[in-house]
Scaffold this motif. Structure first.
Motif, PDB file in Angstrom:
ATOM      1  N   SER A 106       0.918  -1.760   0.146  1.00 61.30           N
ATOM      2  CA  SER A 106       0.101  -0.213   0.192  1.00 61.30           C
ATOM      3  C   SER A 106       0.902   1.490  -0.073  1.00 61.30           C
ATOM      4  CB  SER A 106      -0.987  -0.180   1.050  1.00 61.30           C
ATOM      5  OG  SER A 106      -0.565   0.152   2.428  1.00 61.30           O
TER       6      SER A 106
ATOM      7  N   GLU B  60       1.687   2.599   2.379  1.00 63.37           N
ATOM      8  CA  GLU B  60       0.714   3.236   3.796  1.00 63.37           C
ATOM      9  C   GLU B  60       1.105   2.550   5.125  1.00 63.37           C
ATOM     10  OE1 GLU B  60       0.183   6.329   3.421  1.00 63.37           O
ATOM     11  OE2 GLU B  60      -0.064   6.114   1.342  1.00 63.37           O
TER      12      GLU B  60
ATOM     13  N   SER C  60       2.078   6.821  -2.897  1.00 61.44           N
ATOM     14  CA  SER C  60       1.721   6.596  -2.071  1.00 61.44           C
ATOM     15  C   SER C  60       2.879   7.703  -0.986  1.00 61.44           C
ATOM     16  CB  SER C  60       1.927   5.630  -1.226  1.00 61.44           C
ATOM     17  OG  SER C  60       3.378   5.335  -2.249  1.00 61.44           O
ATOM     18  N   THR C  61       2.477   7.460   0.399  1.00 61.28           N
ATOM     19  CA  THR C  61       3.598   7.787   0.695  1.00 61.28           C
ATOM     20  C   THR C  61       5.035   7.827   0.958  1.00 61.28           C
ATOM     21  OG1 THR C  61       1.434   8.976   3.071  1.00 61.28           O
ATOM     22  CG2 THR C  61       3.537   8.936   3.341  1.00 61.28           C
TER      23      THR C  61
END
Length: 319
Positions: free
Chosen positions: A96, A98, A125-126
């Motif tokens: 993900s 995350e 994504s982060t």
């Protein structure tokens, strides 16, 4: 029912692997270049199933020439981050992108100036955004019928990790001998880490004659001992020369009298020798460099204690 379910899983995961080819791109190339230039270690980290896959990836990297180990992100947040140095590279795995435990490491990683490579399914994504390089491992769907359990995604991550490891292995020119050094307990390691004393012929099997023996007598000894050579030793037992099949072909071209010619006049002086403690793989390299098929093993006083040839190395699995 079971068979149909299993075949469906295999098909979904096969498709996921096929789709990975599109992600072996510029990011993959840059990752390989970065890992190849790493002066420290590659620290692999991931949580849950990604962590299990990361553990395997780090083990594969380490065994194929790229120093690496796994760091659990939860433990890293409670002290294990001290494993990381500014010479290392962090490879963070999160489908993900995350994963909270990995995101918590980013400030320290950036402060240390450690390059961050992410393996995620989303470069936006982060984790993907903060990474210096993001390798995409996106799959269309999980093989789990619920679409929840990491299946296709973990398979894709594992395969991409293998692709990285093998690409680096090829770039380093990593050999089977190098592999054996990190696998001394495996069958390959046992073969390639054999020393000459483990496989050399010795004692009465050694073909040895004195300098005054004739060429005919040398040929009898060579034929009897079947090593393709005979050693010539003086009264003290010191090896002073060697006569091989190759030498025989040369002297026959010169029409040498095999009954009258003493071996000391046609032998090769100061031939290549080895010591019994040397690795068989090491001696094979020497023999290949000098283009010879056999040699004697001598002690510290240059007395023959053994002999080796290509056939023996082949039987031992060194070749």
């Amino acid at each position: 029912m079971f068979k149909q379910s299993a075949l469906k899983v295999l098909e979904i995961e096969r498709q996921a692997i096929e789709q990975l080819a599109q992600y072996v791109d510029e990011s993959f190339e840059k990752t390989c270049e970065l890992l190849l230039s790493c002066k420290g270690k590659v620290i692999v980290s991931g949580m849950g199933k990604s962590g299990h896959i990361g553990n395997k990836i780090s083990a594969t990297l380490a065994s194929t020439g790229t120093p690496a180990f796994f760091m659990h992100p939860a433990e890293a947040n409670h002290g294990d981050l001290g494993m990381l140095t500014d010479q290392d590279i962090l490879l963070a795995i999160s489908n993900s992108g995350e994963t909270a435990e990995l995101l918590a490491l980013i400030p320290v990683v950036k402060r240390l100036g450690v390059p961050l490579i992410a393996m995620t399914s989303d470069s936006n994504s982060t984790l993907g955004k903060f990474a210096d390089i993001n390798i995409c491992i996106k799959v269309e769907k999980e093989a789990c019928s619920l679409g929840l359990a990491p299946t296709s995604s973990t398979t894709a991550t594992l395969v991409m990790g293998d692709a990285l490891a093998v690409a680096l292995l090829d770039a380093r020119g990593f050999t089977s001998e190098d592999f054996a050094l990190s696998h001394p307990g495996g069958s390959l390691g046992k073969k390639l880490l054999l020393s000459l004393q483990d496989i050399m012929v010795k004692d009465s099997a050694l073909p040895l004659i004195s300098p005054t023996h004739t060429l005919r007598q040398a040929l009898v000894e060579m034929s009897h001992k079947a090593l393709g050579m005979t050693g010539v030793v003086n009264e003290q037992g010191t090896l002073i020369g060697i006569f091989t099949d190759g030498d025989l072909r040369r002297v026959l071209d010169d029409r040498i009298d095999v009954h009258l010619t003493e071996i000391q006049h046609i032998m090769t002086k100061q031939g290549i020798t080895a010591k019994s403690h040397m690795l068989a793989a090491e001696v094979l390299k020497i023999m290949q460099q000098h283009k010879i098929n056999s040699l004697f093993v001598v002690d510290e006083n240059e007395r023959p204690v053994g002999a080796i040839n290509m056939h023996i190395l082949l039987q031992a699995g060194i070749i």
